[in-house]
Design a protein around this motif. Sequence first.
Motif, short mmCIF file in Angstrom:
data_model
loop_
_atom_site.label_atom_id
_atom_site.label_comp_id
_atom_site.label_asym_id
_atom_site.label_seq_id
_atom_site.Cartn_x
_atom_site.Cartn_y
_atom_site.Cartn_z
N SER A 201 0.82 -1.21 0.00
CA SER A 201 0.00 0.00 0.00
C SER A 201 0.85 1.26 0.00
CB SER A 201 -0.90 0.02 1.25
OG SER A 201 -1.30 1.32 1.58
N PRO A 202 0.68 2.14 -0.99
CA PRO A 202 1.42 3.41 -0.98
C PRO A 202 1.12 4.23 0.27
CG PRO A 202 0.45 3.03 -3.14
CD PRO A 202 -0.12 2.00 -2.22
N ARG A 203 -0.12 4.14 0.74
CA ARG A 203 -0.47 4.85 1.97
C ARG A 203 0.34 4.30 3.15
NH1 ARG A 203 -3.26 4.71 6.49
NH2 ARG A 203 -4.33 6.64 7.18
N SER A 204 0.39 3.00 3.26
CA SER A 204 1.16 2.37 4.35
C SER A 204 2.63 2.74 4.26
CB SER A 204 1.00 0.85 4.29
OG SER A 204 -0.33 0.47 4.54
N ILE A 205 3.19 2.72 3.06
CA ILE A 205 4.60 3.04 2.88
C ILE A 205 4.90 4.45 3.37
CG2 ILE A 205 6.39 3.46 1.14
CD1 ILE A 205 5.11 1.13 -0.47
#
Length: 258
Positions: A201-205
């Motif tokens: 997930s880009p958000r998680s990263i």
Amino acid sequence: MYKEILYTVDNFIATITLNRPDRLNALTPQMESEIRAATDLATADDNVRAIVVTGAGRGFCAGADVSLLTPGVSEDLAGNPYDSDQTYSYLLTVPKPIFMAINGVMAGAGVIFAAFGDFRYMADGAKLTTSFARRGLVAEFGISWLLPRLIGTMNALDLLCSARVVEAREADRLGLVRTLQAENFLATVQGIAREMVTMASPRSIGVIKRQIYDSYFQSLDEASAFADEEMRAAFASEDYIEGVAHFVEKRAPNFTGR
């Protein structure tokens, strides 16, 4: 748009290429300004999930252009971007992962610039030197703070005080970089970046990156409290829903970054 860098976007990856190959991509105030502008552009672009930085020609970055370091000129540096706040450390605040694709020689400020990237890959056979001590200079732009955290105090003192030439494989052993084959080097780094930001997930990263760097200034209790807050927000995100769905359905993820 740019005079001293190249900027392209392809399949979620923004590539910034330092483009003064005749000077081994030595840094100038113009280049510094353009790198920062391109980084801001990539940060704001929802089609970009990771940034890869590399150099044109046979070098990554030879440090500051020597014409700026000659006696009588160095005193004027206070007015240019080299002496501004967060000259390189602003990279740590970018919410997208930054991959330094070190394709050739890097020296001085080029080493510092690369060190503030999140992931550093170096082509086998490439070399680096911090340079400063052999020029009568000191560790600048926050490298004295960052480098010991990356490779330990003794190794940081070695690289900074000796200013010796270090080959990619030794830099790899120190934990400063990871070495890749020189053949198809840039494409390999871009592929590593692309796999990361499509499979995770880009958000998680982005949140995890902030957690890591903020932790340098936090207690364990503060870091844990921040993690709890972000975990609650994650449960409400589209990427969490997709993360569970693709796992259960045994398919590739389709994260949105939201």
